[in-house]
Write a protein that holds these residues in place. Structure first.
Motif, PDB file in Angstrom:
ATOM      1  N   ASN A   6     -21.303  39.390  31.863  1.00 40.61           N
ATOM      2  CA  ASN A   6     -21.727  40.154  30.702  1.00 40.61           C
ATOM      3  C   ASN A   6     -20.846  39.758  29.520  1.00 40.61           C
ATOM      4  OD1 ASN A   6     -22.502  42.001  28.797  1.00 40.61           O
ATOM      5  ND2 ASN A   6     -22.033  43.797  30.024  1.00 40.61           N
ATOM      6  N   PRO A   7     -21.416  39.192  28.464  1.00 40.50           N
ATOM      7  CA  PRO A   7     -20.605  38.744  27.335  1.00 40.50           C
ATOM      8  C   PRO A   7     -20.084  39.870  26.446  1.00 40.50           C
ATOM      9  CG  PRO A   7     -22.917  38.341  26.909  1.00 40.50           C
ATOM     10  CD  PRO A   7     -22.824  38.861  28.310  1.00 40.50           C
ATOM     11  N   LEU A   8     -20.720  41.043  26.519  1.00 41.62           N
ATOM     12  CA  LEU A   8     -20.323  42.131  25.632  1.00 41.62           C
ATOM     13  C   LEU A   8     -18.907  42.596  25.942  1.00 41.62           C
ATOM     14  CD1 LEU A   8     -23.622  44.210  25.509  1.00 41.62           C
ATOM     15  CD2 LEU A   8     -22.927  42.254  24.113  1.00 41.62           C
ATOM     16  N   GLY A   9     -18.087  42.650  24.903  1.00 43.69           N
ATOM     17  CA  GLY A   9     -16.703  43.072  25.051  1.00 43.69           C
ATOM     18  C   GLY A   9     -15.746  41.962  25.458  1.00 43.69           C
ATOM     19  N   LYS A  10     -16.270  40.767  25.750  1.00 47.10           N
ATOM     20  CA  LYS A  10     -15.421  39.641  26.156  1.00 47.10           C
ATOM     21  C   LYS A  10     -14.683  39.059  24.960  1.00 47.10           C
ATOM     22  CE  LYS A  10     -16.542  38.392  30.573  1.00 47.10           C
ATOM     23  NZ  LYS A  10     -17.040  39.630  31.066  1.00 47.10           N
ATOM     24  N   ARG A  11     -13.526  38.454  25.243  1.00 42.46           N
ATOM     25  CA  ARG A  11     -12.794  37.731  24.209  1.00 42.46           C
ATOM     26  C   ARG A  11     -13.680  36.615  23.670  1.00 42.46           C
ATOM     27  NH1 ARG A  11      -9.910  38.675  28.590  1.00 42.46           N
ATOM     28  NH2 ARG A  11      -7.943  39.748  28.395  1.00 42.46           N
ATOM     29  N   LEU A  12     -13.582  36.338  22.384  1.00 40.24           N
ATOM     30  CA  LEU A  12     -14.305  35.249  21.750  1.00 40.24           C
ATOM     31  C   LEU A  12     -13.267  34.219  21.330  1.00 40.24           C
ATOM     32  CD1 LEU A  12     -17.115  34.299  20.838  1.00 40.24           C
ATOM     33  CD2 LEU A  12     -16.690  35.432  18.655  1.00 40.24           C
ATOM     34  N   LEU A  13     -13.307  33.073  21.994  1.00 41.02           N
ATOM     35  CA  LEU A  13     -12.326  32.016  21.759  1.00 41.02           C
ATOM     36  C   LEU A  13     -13.004  30.778  21.209  1.00 41.02           C
ATOM     37  CD1 LEU A  13     -10.403  32.208  25.162  1.00 41.02           C
ATOM     38  CD2 LEU A  13      -9.619  33.100  22.959  1.00 41.02           C
ATOM     39  N   GLU A  36     -13.097  26.605  20.985  1.00 41.93           N
ATOM     40  CA  GLU A  36     -12.833  25.573  21.975  1.00 41.93           C
ATOM     41  C   GLU A  36     -11.391  25.077  21.913  1.00 41.93           C
ATOM     42  OE1 GLU A  36     -15.131  21.941  21.178  1.00 41.93           O
ATOM     43  OE2 GLU A  36     -15.307  22.663  19.131  1.00 41.93           O
ATOM     44  N   LEU A  37     -10.666  25.436  20.850  1.00 40.53           N
ATOM     45  CA  LEU A  37      -9.250  25.076  20.715  1.00 40.53           C
ATOM     46  C   LEU A  37      -8.333  26.181  21.231  1.00 40.53           C
ATOM     47  CD1 LEU A  37      -9.390  23.434  17.177  1.00 40.53           C
ATOM     48  CD2 LEU A  37      -9.484  22.318  19.420  1.00 40.53           C
ATOM     49  N   GLY A  38      -8.938  27.265  21.738  1.00 37.19           N
ATOM     50  CA  GLY A  38      -8.163  28.348  22.318  1.00 37.19           C
ATOM     51  C   GLY A  38      -7.732  29.436  21.365  1.00 37.19           C
ATOM     52  N   ASP A  39      -8.291  29.455  20.160  1.00 37.54           N
ATOM     53  CA  ASP A  39      -7.945  30.490  19.185  1.00 37.54           C
ATOM     54  C   ASP A  39      -8.830  31.719  19.386  1.00 37.54           C
ATOM     55  OD1 ASP A  39      -6.040  28.874  17.851  1.00 37.54           O
ATOM     56  OD2 ASP A  39      -7.650  27.911  16.702  1.00 37.54           O
ATOM     57  N   LEU A  40      -8.212  32.883  19.474  1.00 37.53           N
ATOM     58  CA  LEU A  40      -8.942  34.141  19.596  1.00 37.53           C
ATOM     59  C   LEU A  40      -9.502  34.526  18.232  1.00 37.53           C
ATOM     60  CD1 LEU A  40      -9.667  36.612  21.398  1.00 37.53           C
ATOM     61  CD2 LEU A  40      -7.541  37.651  20.584  1.00 37.53           C
ATOM     62  N   VAL A  41     -10.833  34.765  18.173  1.00 38.91           N
ATOM     63  CA  VAL A  41     -11.461  35.144  16.907  1.00 38.91           C
ATOM     64  C   VAL A  41     -12.177  36.487  17.037  1.00 38.91           C
ATOM     65  CG1 VAL A  41     -11.647  32.819  15.949  1.00 38.91           C
ATOM     66  CG2 VAL A  41     -13.481  33.683  17.420  1.00 38.91           C
ATOM     67  N   GLY A  42     -11.697  37.326  17.971  1.00 41.01           N
ATOM     68  CA  GLY A  42     -12.258  38.651  18.150  1.00 41.01           C
ATOM     69  C   GLY A  42     -12.874  38.819  19.529  1.00 41.01           C
ATOM     70  N   LEU A 101     -22.468  28.333  20.735  1.00 42.22           N
ATOM     71  CA  LEU A 101     -22.052  28.794  22.058  1.00 42.22           C
ATOM     72  C   LEU A 101     -21.780  27.614  22.977  1.00 42.22           C
ATOM     73  CD1 LEU A 101     -21.694  31.242  23.971  1.00 42.22           C
ATOM     74  CD2 LEU A 101     -24.148  31.066  24.452  1.00 42.22           C
ATOM     75  N   LEU A 102     -20.595  27.577  23.558  1.00 39.53           N
ATOM     76  CA  LEU A 102     -20.227  26.505  24.493  1.00 39.53           C
ATOM     77  C   LEU A 102     -20.120  26.984  25.933  1.00 39.53           C
ATOM     78  CD1 LEU A 102     -17.455  24.453  22.638  1.00 39.53           C
ATOM     79  CD2 LEU A 102     -19.791  23.760  23.191  1.00 39.53           C
ATOM     80  N   GLY A 103     -19.545  28.161  26.126  1.00 41.29           N
ATOM     81  CA  GLY A 103     -19.337  28.629  27.486  1.00 41.29           C
ATOM     82  C   GLY A 103     -19.203  30.131  27.570  1.00 41.29           C
ATOM     83  N   LEU A 104     -19.446  30.627  28.786  1.00 42.79           N
ATOM     84  CA  LEU A 104     -19.376  32.057  29.050  1.00 42.79           C
ATOM     85  C   LEU A 104     -18.875  32.244  30.467  1.00 42.79           C
ATOM     86  CD1 LEU A 104     -20.111  35.068  28.601  1.00 42.79           C
ATOM     87  CD2 LEU A 104     -22.440  34.479  29.243  1.00 42.79           C
ATOM     88  N   GLY A 105     -17.800  32.989  30.600  1.00 45.66           N
ATOM     89  CA  GLY A 105     -17.241  33.220  31.927  1.00 45.66           C
ATOM     90  C   GLY A 105     -16.677  34.617  32.051  1.00 45.66           C
ATOM     91  N   SER A 106     -15.943  34.833  33.119  1.00 47.07           N
ATOM     92  CA  SER A 106     -15.389  36.158  33.378  1.00 47.07           C
ATOM     93  C   SER A 106     -14.276  36.527  32.394  1.00 47.07           C
ATOM     94  CB  SER A 106     -14.870  36.236  34.809  1.00 47.07           C
ATOM     95  OG  SER A 106     -13.827  35.299  34.987  1.00 47.07           O
ATOM     96  N   TYR A 107     -13.630  35.528  31.796  1.00 39.56           N
ATOM     97  CA  TYR A 107     -12.518  35.787  30.892  1.00 39.56           C
ATOM     98  C   TYR A 107     -12.942  35.848  29.423  1.00 39.56           C
ATOM     99  CZ  TYR A 107      -8.018  35.364  28.544  1.00 39.56           C
ATOM    100  OH  TYR A 107      -6.931  35.572  27.740  1.00 39.56           O
ATOM    101  N   ALA A 108     -13.840  34.943  29.014  1.00 40.95           N
ATOM    102  CA  ALA A 108     -14.143  34.836  27.587  1.00 40.95           C
ATOM    103  C   ALA A 108     -15.468  34.135  27.339  1.00 40.95           C
ATOM    104  CB  ALA A 108     -13.029  34.051  26.883  1.00 40.95           C
ATOM    105  N   VAL A 109     -15.865  34.201  26.060  1.00 40.15           N
ATOM    106  CA  VAL A 109     -16.971  33.418  25.528  1.00 40.15           C
ATOM    107  C   VAL A 109     -16.320  32.363  24.632  1.00 40.15           C
ATOM    108  CG1 VAL A 109     -18.999  33.459  24.030  1.00 40.15           C
ATOM    109  CG2 VAL A 109     -18.559  35.363  25.605  1.00 40.15           C
ATOM    110  N   VAL A 110     -16.737  31.111  24.790  1.00 42.00           N
ATOM    111  CA  VAL A 110     -16.141  30.014  24.025  1.00 42.00           C
ATOM    112  C   VAL A 110     -17.174  29.475  23.036  1.00 42.00           C
ATOM    113  CG1 VAL A 110     -15.037  27.740  24.148  1.00 42.00           C
ATOM    114  CG2 VAL A 110     -14.638  29.425  25.956  1.00 42.00           C
ATOM    115  N   ILE A 111     -16.707  29.282  21.783  1.00 45.34           N
ATOM    116  CA  ILE A 111     -17.579  28.752  20.736  1.00 45.34           C
ATOM    117  C   ILE A 111     -16.997  27.466  20.160  1.00 45.34           C
ATOM    118  CG2 ILE A 111     -18.623  30.962  20.123  1.00 45.34           C
ATOM    119  CD1 ILE A 111     -16.622  31.110  17.761  1.00 45.34           C
TER     120      ILE A 111
END
Length: 151
Positions: A83-90, A92-98, A128-138
């Motif tokens: 579930n992407p809702l509430g996941k960290r949004l990172l 691809e360079l590893g910067d948290l953007v919310g 959108l690049l990836g979605l996992g248990s830890y974060a969504v990657v853009i």
């Protein structure tokens, strides 16, 4: 349509209007920036994952699926759902953007339109690049910013 409005909606069969289950999650295919399946709860028979191709309509009050959709997948054959809702949004360079507050999608095609962030920004689904248990990657666009984030 927003993810948050779809979760918890009843899923009905188009042929007899019987209740198939309730939307528990949406399976996102990051490679194609689209929804690939619905994960259900409260299923009486068949599998608990329905491929998006079997979704007839997504409305504000219910999701309608083709008659035999519930028998298409079983839990064992289903893709993993995060579930992407509430996941960290990172980036691809590893910067948290919310965090991901919500996701808008096209109810006909299942295409992800925009990711809404906790900072009030929007990211196009194409980023959108990836979605996992830890974060969504853009994606990051050349020049350093997160892909198309708008305020």
């Amino acid at each position: 349509m927003l993810f948050s409005r779809t979760l918890g909606c009843p899923v009905l069969s188009a042929s007899d209007a019987s209740r198939v289950g309730t939307v528990a999650g949406l399976v996102v295919d990051p490679e194609h920036a689209s929804i690939s399946a619905l994960r259900l709860t409260g299923v009486s028979s068949g599998g608990d994952v329905i491929p998006w191709s079997d979704v007839h309509a997504v409305g504000p009050d219910a999701v309608v699926v083709e008659a035999l959709a519930a028998a298409r997948f079983t839990s064992a054959a289903a893709p993993e759902v995060h579930n992407p809702l509430g996941k960290r949004l990172l980036t691809e360079l590893g910067d948290l953007v919310g965090t991901v507050r919500d996701i808008a999608f096209d109810p006909e095609s299942g295409a992800v339109g925009t990711l809404h962030t906790s900072r009030g920004e929007q990211v196009p689904g194409s980023g959108l690049l990836g979605l996992g248990s830890y974060a969504v990657v853009i994606r990051v666009v050349p020049g350093g910013g997160a892909h198309g984030i708008t305020g």
